[in-house]
Design a protein around this motif. Structure first.
Motif, PDB file in Angstrom:
ATOM      1  N   PRO A  13      -9.113  45.493  29.931  1.00 38.58           N
ATOM      2  CA  PRO A  13      -9.488  46.900  29.755  1.00 38.58           C
ATOM      3  C   PRO A  13      -8.276  47.807  29.959  1.00 38.58           C
ATOM      4  CG  PRO A  13     -10.959  45.795  31.300  1.00 38.58           C
ATOM      5  CD  PRO A  13      -9.835  44.867  31.017  1.00 38.58           C
ATOM      6  N   ARG A  14      -8.196  48.854  29.159  1.00 35.14           N
ATOM      7  CA  ARG A  14      -7.156  49.877  29.314  1.00 35.14           C
ATOM      8  C   ARG A  14      -7.810  51.092  29.965  1.00 35.14           C
ATOM      9  NH1 ARG A  14      -4.803  51.454  23.892  1.00 35.14           N
ATOM     10  NH2 ARG A  14      -3.386  52.585  25.233  1.00 35.14           N
ATOM     11  N   LEU A  15      -7.259  51.537  31.076  1.00 33.43           N
ATOM     12  CA  LEU A  15      -7.812  52.672  31.797  1.00 33.43           C
ATOM     13  C   LEU A  15      -7.281  53.985  31.228  1.00 33.43           C
ATOM     14  CD1 LEU A  15      -7.457  51.303  35.427  1.00 33.43           C
ATOM     15  CD2 LEU A  15      -9.431  51.139  33.905  1.00 33.43           C
ATOM     16  N   HIS A  35     -12.676  53.129  30.713  1.00 31.94           N
ATOM     17  CA  HIS A  35     -11.877  51.979  30.311  1.00 31.94           C
ATOM     18  C   HIS A  35     -12.251  51.607  28.883  1.00 31.94           C
ATOM     19  CE1 HIS A  35     -15.538  50.096  31.995  1.00 31.94           C
ATOM     20  NE2 HIS A  35     -15.318  49.123  31.112  1.00 31.94           N
ATOM     21  N   TRP A  77      -3.414  57.882  29.223  1.00 32.12           N
ATOM     22  CA  TRP A  77      -3.508  56.439  29.479  1.00 32.12           C
ATOM     23  C   TRP A  77      -2.789  56.123  30.783  1.00 32.12           C
ATOM     24  CZ3 TRP A  77      -6.754  53.666  26.696  1.00 32.12           C
ATOM     25  CH2 TRP A  77      -7.105  54.120  25.432  1.00 32.12           C
TER      26      TRP A  77
END
Length: 85
Positions: A13-15, A35, A77
């Protein structure tokens, strides 16, 4: 880094946060956070009464487009995308 670790990073996951200035007082703040996974983004935000809501979007950019209906907002990001070697 081993190849298996790179595969894990690619699907991790990218927060992100959605930053806006809701009071239009030159004090931007994170108004929502979430996310992003390869196929969806989960977004959370706090309501005025202190409760939170959660919604699922197809991407962080889709979540941002919804937020931009309320605020002049942008994505923030927390980490760059993992790059394959």
């Amino acid at each position: 880094m081993p190849e298996d670790d790179m595969l894990l990073l690619e699907d991790a996951p990218r927060l992100f946060g959605i930053v806006a200035d809701p009071l239009d007082d030159d004090h931007p703040q994170v108004v929502a956070w979430g996310h992003e996974l390869p196929d969806q983004a989960v977004l959370t935000w706090r309501l005025g009464n202190g409760k939170t809501e959660v919604a699922v979007f197809r991407s962080a950019e889709a979540a941002l487009a919804t937020a931009q209906q309320l605020y002049n907002a942008r994505l923030l990001w927390t980490a760059p995308v993992a790059q394959s070697v």
